[in-house]
Design a protein around this motif. Structure first.
Motif, PDB file in Angstrom:
ATOM      1  N   TRP A 192       0.853  -1.216  -0.187  1.00 20.37           N
ATOM      2  CA  TRP A 192       0.039  -0.042  -0.009  1.00 20.37           C
ATOM      3  C   TRP A 192       0.957   1.251   0.085  1.00 20.37           C
ATOM      4  O   TRP A 192       1.331   1.602   0.848  1.00 20.37           O
ATOM      5  CB  TRP A 192      -1.058  -0.056   0.918  1.00 20.37           C
ATOM      6  N   PRO A 193       1.225   2.000  -1.231  1.00 23.73           N
ATOM      7  CA  PRO A 193       2.227   3.039  -1.214  1.00 23.73           C
ATOM      8  C   PRO A 193       1.896   4.241  -0.397  1.00 23.73           C
ATOM      9  O   PRO A 193       0.679   4.526  -0.383  1.00 23.73           O
ATOM     10  CB  PRO A 193       2.119   3.326  -2.765  1.00 23.73           C
ATOM     11  N   GLY A 194       2.786   4.479   0.360  1.00 27.92           N
ATOM     12  CA  GLY A 194       2.596   5.797   1.092  1.00 27.92           C
ATOM     13  C   GLY A 194       1.705   5.740   2.166  1.00 27.92           C
ATOM     14  O   GLY A 194       1.139   6.480   2.749  1.00 27.92           O
ATOM     15  N   ALA A 195       1.353   4.578   2.716  1.00 29.73           N
ATOM     16  CA  ALA A 195       0.352   4.195   3.762  1.00 29.73           C
ATOM     17  C   ALA A 195       0.689   4.696   5.187  1.00 29.73           C
ATOM     18  O   ALA A 195      -0.182   5.102   5.888  1.00 29.73           O
ATOM     19  CB  ALA A 195      -0.318   2.760   3.722  1.00 29.73           C
ATOM     20  N   LEU A 196       1.854   4.665   5.516  1.00 30.08           N
ATOM     21  CA  LEU A 196       2.284   5.037   6.530  1.00 30.08           C
ATOM     22  C   LEU A 196       3.232   6.460   6.563  1.00 30.08           C
ATOM     23  O   LEU A 196       4.196   6.402   5.941  1.00 30.08           O
ATOM     24  CB  LEU A 196       3.450   3.849   7.042  1.00 30.08           C
ATOM     25  N   ARG A 197       2.601   7.318   7.421  1.00 28.10           N
ATOM     26  CA  ARG A 197       3.522   8.469   7.417  1.00 28.10           C
ATOM     27  C   ARG A 197       4.360   8.555   8.778  1.00 28.10           C
ATOM     28  O   ARG A 197       4.025   8.732   9.964  1.00 28.10           O
ATOM     29  CB  ARG A 197       2.470   9.729   7.562  1.00 28.10           C
ATOM     30  N   VAL A 198       5.605   8.313   8.717  1.00 25.90           N
ATOM     31  CA  VAL A 198       6.470   8.418   9.888  1.00 25.90           C
ATOM     32  C   VAL A 198       6.853   9.667  10.274  1.00 25.90           C
ATOM     33  O   VAL A 198       7.008   9.908  11.591  1.00 25.90           O
ATOM     34  CB  VAL A 198       7.932   7.567   9.495  1.00 25.90           C
ATOM     35  N   ALA A 199       6.710  10.641   9.463  1.00 21.26           N
ATOM     36  CA  ALA A 199       7.154  12.036   9.923  1.00 21.26           C
ATOM     37  C   ALA A 199       6.654  12.762   8.285  1.00 21.26           C
ATOM     38  O   ALA A 199       6.460  12.466   7.359  1.00 21.26           O
ATOM     39  CB  ALA A 199       8.507  12.184  10.169  1.00 21.26           C
TER      40      ALA A 199
END
Length: 186
Positions: A165-172
């Motif tokens: 899932w591209p870009g699904a997790l925003r770490v910062a």
């Protein structure tokens, strides 16, 4: 001895019921979890502040995990080395009848004092036997955060990447990562 060997192989124990998670076990799990988060691990629970965290900060998430434990529904697999908690992982059965033959693996953690000694790999190699032989599962799944090499680690212990899932997790801000879906047939 290579960097991936332990001087002593881990011993395994399972926690299958809430009452089996003693205060000492919960303390060790919380200390491990906080140490992993503070070292940059990808296992930050919902509602937990960003690092640095104390073991008490993960208590609500740990309590929720423990309360859902049941022999056929969810288990914690613990790895100890010379009596010290070295790592742990959660195995849960999918609740929906269409997915009841499947399990989900969450929260694989190796305490920072035991990193690069094969503890995580040992947990992941032991887990399929428990899922298949003790819980009657046929397939496992997990998700991993891209950018940490986790897909390579899981691949080395038999898992297959089946999607992203591209870009699904925003770490910062400005640091979005793929969420990687992995599968293991038992």
């Amino acid at each position: 001895m290579t960097a991936h060997e332990t001087p002593h192989a881990p011993a395994f124990a399972q926690i299958t019921r809430p009452e089996d998670a003693t205060g000492a076990v919960r303390r060790d799990l919380g200390e491990c979890w906080a140490a992993v988060i503070n070292a940059g691990g990808a296992v930050i629970p919902m509602g937990c502040p960003l690092p640095p965290v104390s073991p008490e900060a993960v208590d609500p998430a740990l309590d929720a995990i423990v309360q859902r434990l049941a022999p056929r529904r969810g288990r914690l697999l613990l790895a100890t080395v010379e009596g010290t908690l070295a790592g742990w992982v959660l195995l849960s059965r999918e609740p929906h009848p269409l997915e009841a033959h499947c399990g989900t693996v969450n929260h694989l953690q190796t305490h920072v004092r035991f990193r690069r000694r094969g503890v995580g790999a040992a947990l992941m190699r032991r887990l399929p036997d428990i899922a298949r032989d003790e819980m009657g599962m046929e397939r496992l799944r997990l998700t991993a955060r891209a950018g940490l090499g986790l897909e390579d680690f899981y691949g080395r212990v038999g898992w297959t990447e089946v999607g992203r899932w591209p870009g699904a997790l925003r770490v910062a801000p400005g640091d979005d990562r793929d969420e990687i879906l992995m599968s293991l047939a038992l």
